[in-house]
Enzyme design. Structure first.
Site, PDB file in Angstrom:
ATOM      1  N   LYS A  22       0.854  -1.208   0.000  1.00  0.00           N
ATOM      2  CA  LYS A  22       0.000   0.000   0.000  1.00  0.00           C
ATOM      3  C   LYS A  22       0.886   1.252   0.000  1.00  0.00           C
ATOM      4  CE  LYS A  22      -1.834   1.500   4.040  1.00  0.00           C
ATOM      5  NZ  LYS A  22      -1.482   2.888   4.371  1.00  0.00           N
ATOM      6  N   ASN A  23       1.810   1.327   0.934  1.00  0.00           N
ATOM      7  CA  ASN A  23       2.575   2.569   1.118  1.00  0.00           C
ATOM      8  C   ASN A  23       3.576   2.812   0.009  1.00  0.00           C
ATOM      9  OD1 ASN A  23       1.077   2.966   3.353  1.00  0.00           O
ATOM     10  ND2 ASN A  23       2.712   2.566   4.827  1.00  0.00           N
ATOM     11  N   CYS A 118      -5.282  11.878  12.278  1.00  0.00           N
ATOM     12  CA  CYS A 118      -5.663  10.465  12.125  1.00  0.00           C
ATOM     13  C   CYS A 118      -6.031   9.980  13.524  1.00  0.00           C
ATOM     14  CB  CYS A 118      -4.517   9.664  11.524  1.00  0.00           C
ATOM     15  SG  CYS A 118      -3.190   9.463  12.669  1.00  0.00           S
ATOM     16  N   ARG A 123      -1.099  14.858  12.356  1.00  0.00           N
ATOM     17  CA  ARG A 123      -0.055  14.405  11.438  1.00  0.00           C
ATOM     18  C   ARG A 123       0.358  15.661  10.631  1.00  0.00           C
ATOM     19  NH1 ARG A 123      -1.125   8.969   9.992  1.00  0.00           N
ATOM     20  NH2 ARG A 123       0.649   8.970   8.548  1.00  0.00           N
ATOM     21  N   ASP A 126       3.999  20.397   7.891  1.00  0.00           N
ATOM     22  CA  ASP A 126       4.828  21.615   7.824  1.00  0.00           C
ATOM     23  C   ASP A 126       6.103  21.411   7.002  1.00  0.00           C
ATOM     24  OD1 ASP A 126       5.404  19.858  10.056  1.00  0.00           O
ATOM     25  OD2 ASP A 126       6.918  21.314  10.653  1.00  0.00           O
ATOM     26  N   ASP A 308       5.330   1.212  11.950  1.00  0.00           N
ATOM     27  CA  ASP A 308       4.118   0.507  11.517  1.00  0.00           C
ATOM     28  C   ASP A 308       4.052  -0.919  12.045  1.00  0.00           C
ATOM     29  OD1 ASP A 308       3.794   1.987   8.195  1.00  0.00           O
ATOM     30  OD2 ASP A 308       3.468   2.746  10.209  1.00  0.00           O
ATOM     31  N   ARG A 400      -8.537  -0.972   4.801  1.00  0.00           N
ATOM     32  CA  ARG A 400      -7.742   0.076   4.170  1.00  0.00           C
ATOM     33  C   ARG A 400      -6.353  -0.449   3.803  1.00  0.00           C
ATOM     34  NH1 ARG A 400      -7.302   5.678   7.042  1.00  0.00           N
ATOM     35  NH2 ARG A 400      -5.899   5.779   5.262  1.00  0.00           N
TER      36      ARG A 400
END
Ligand code: EPZ
Length: 422
Positions: A22-23, A118, A123, A126, A308, A400
């Site tokens: 996914k990432n 989230c 999150r 900047d 993660d 997800r």
């Protein structure tokens, strides 16, 4: 909202094929918008986040065909004309913020909603915005949207990421490849997802040097062409199933289609628990040890222990003999799973960004609530070793980021039933 009803206590034995990442997929899907012709990407997982991102690309005018039975995505960016990513889609999936770098990099203009927070807290973005400004891109904020404008060519510049950031590195690379005469990113993220993005863009015709190091130098080219590309396997899904295999003394899993190099320091730490790990090319064999050793970890940016994977690790440590602690130095508040595991009988104490765990504690089934993607999969890991029945609520969080999770686990002996909610 769907829930899982899980009967615990059975070992896992058999083979699981690892899905596409996914990432790693999300930034290269955004990068496909930079081409002057269509791109085809294979090994794209069938996940809610991918469907959501596909819709974001359609909003801006790209033609997106996802042959999800083949895990193949074809993106035609040639008709992109609407350079805005709306709040109602960006808030669903913060990686939509990659549209900022892609659109302003390709078209010189982008209006993208600031992503929401989230489940575990703010999150910030900047670093994305400061880096783009350092590159010479004009950034304005207007009613929750970022408006970015860029000249055709931007003067040489550089920016240092403090702290290092996967998303900011990706967005800056996307913005620079067609625009900046020379842009250097110091303390760039080195995650495999960033390496894949840079290789993907260079295959399209970009000029990125330093790939895999903490210093990336990008020199603008005049155009990029669509390509065919195969997406990386999911290293976090892989690590999650390795932990599942280690958590029961009679479990024995064969995980196929892996890239073991993408696990950084995780594999050696898992071996310290006593789990039997055998790496054979793109296949990893995991066998649960008679007794799990208590091993403390601290998350770091790649190649350190991945944030993660910290929730899954803490869950496994409830079954280890002795005391351990899990510290997250990337996200200081990513511990929403602790009160839920406590409901199952885990002995855990949270102190700032460290959870202290006492094991081995027998877990007893109960109803628990999913809060975010990795916390939710940790509840499934716990439920599979808990006595009796556990209900895991709001499993849309899992949909997800884990493709076909219950079918993959049931095929190796788990007892997970999905109950469709209203
Ligand atoms: C990516 O998020 C992943 N998401 C996350 O995975 C992962 O946890 C994270 O990288 C860290 O590895 C995707 O790839 C879609 P960061 P990202 O910017 O890019 C701070 C999952 O479960 N920061 O590397 O948003 C930030 O607060 C998800 O799959 C700033 O301060 O993470 C954090 O402390 C969850 N300012 C640190 O940097 C910024 O502008 C690392 O965040 C940006 C980040």
């Amino acid at each position: 909202m769907d829930k899982f009803v899980i009967e615990g206590g059975t070992p896992l034995t058999g083979t699981i094929a690892i899905s596409g990442s996914k990432n790693a997929a999300l930034p290269i899907i955004a990068a496909a918008l930079m081409g002057d012709s269509p791109t085809t990407i294979t090994n794209i997982p069938r996940l809610q986040d991918i469907y959501t991102f596909n819709n974001v690309l359609r909003v801006v005018g790209a033609k997106v065909d996802f042959n999800d039975s083949e895990n193949q995505l074809v993106i035609d960016p040639t008709l992109v004309s609407y350079l805005e990513a709306p709040y109602d889609l960006v808030r669903k999936m913060r990686a939509s913020f990659y549209m900022l770098g892609a659109l302003v990099g390709k078209h010189g203009y982008a209006k993208v909603s600031l992503p929401g927070g989230c489940a575990w807290g703010p999150r910030p973005v900047d670093l994305h915005l400061k880096g783009l400004e350092a590159m010479g891109i004009h950034i304005d904020l207007d009613k929750g949207y970022v408006i970015a404008k860029a000249e055709k060519r931007l003067k040489p510049a550089s920016f240092e990421l403090k702290p290092s950031s996967v998303g900011a590195t990706a967005n800056l690379v996307l913005a620079a490849v067609l625009r900046s005469e020379e842009f250097t990113i110091h303390n760039a993220a080195k995650e495999p997802d960033v390496v894949q993005l840079c290789n993907f863009l260079n295959k399209m015709g970009a000029d990125i040097e330093g790939i895999g190091t903490g210093t990336l130098t990008i020199k603008a080219v005049d155009n990029l062409q669509g390509i065919e590309f195969s997406n990386d396997p999911d290293r976090i899904e892989l690590g999650t199933f390795m932990i599942a295999g280690a958590m029961h003394p009679e479990s024995e899993l064969t995980l196929t289609g892996c890239n073991p190099q993408h696990l950084g320091s995780f594999t050696n730490r898992l071996k310290e628990t006593g789990a039997h790990i055998d790496i054979d090319g793109t296949t990893i064999h995991v066998k649960g040890p008679e007794k799990l050793n208590a091993v403390s970890i601290t998350t770091k940016i790649y190649p350190g222990f991945p944030t993660d994977m910290q929730a899954q690790w803490a869950t496994m440590m409830t079954q280890a003999e002795g005391d351990s602690k899990v510290t997250d130095t990337v996200y200081f508040d990513r511990f929403s799973y602790v009160p839920e595991l406590t409901r199952l009988g885990a002995k855990m104490r949270l102190d700032k960004n460290t959870v202290h765990i006492s094991g081995k504690t027998p877990l007893e089934g109960a109803s628990v609530m999913s809060t975010d993607l990795r916390a939710s999969v940790s509840l499934v890991l716990a439920a599979m070793v808990a006595e009796n029945t556990t209900e895991v609520l709001r499993v849309y969080h899992l949909d997800r980021g884990y493709e076909n999770l219950e079918n993959k686990l049931n095929a190796v002996g788990a007892k997970i039933q999905r109950i469709n909610g209203n």
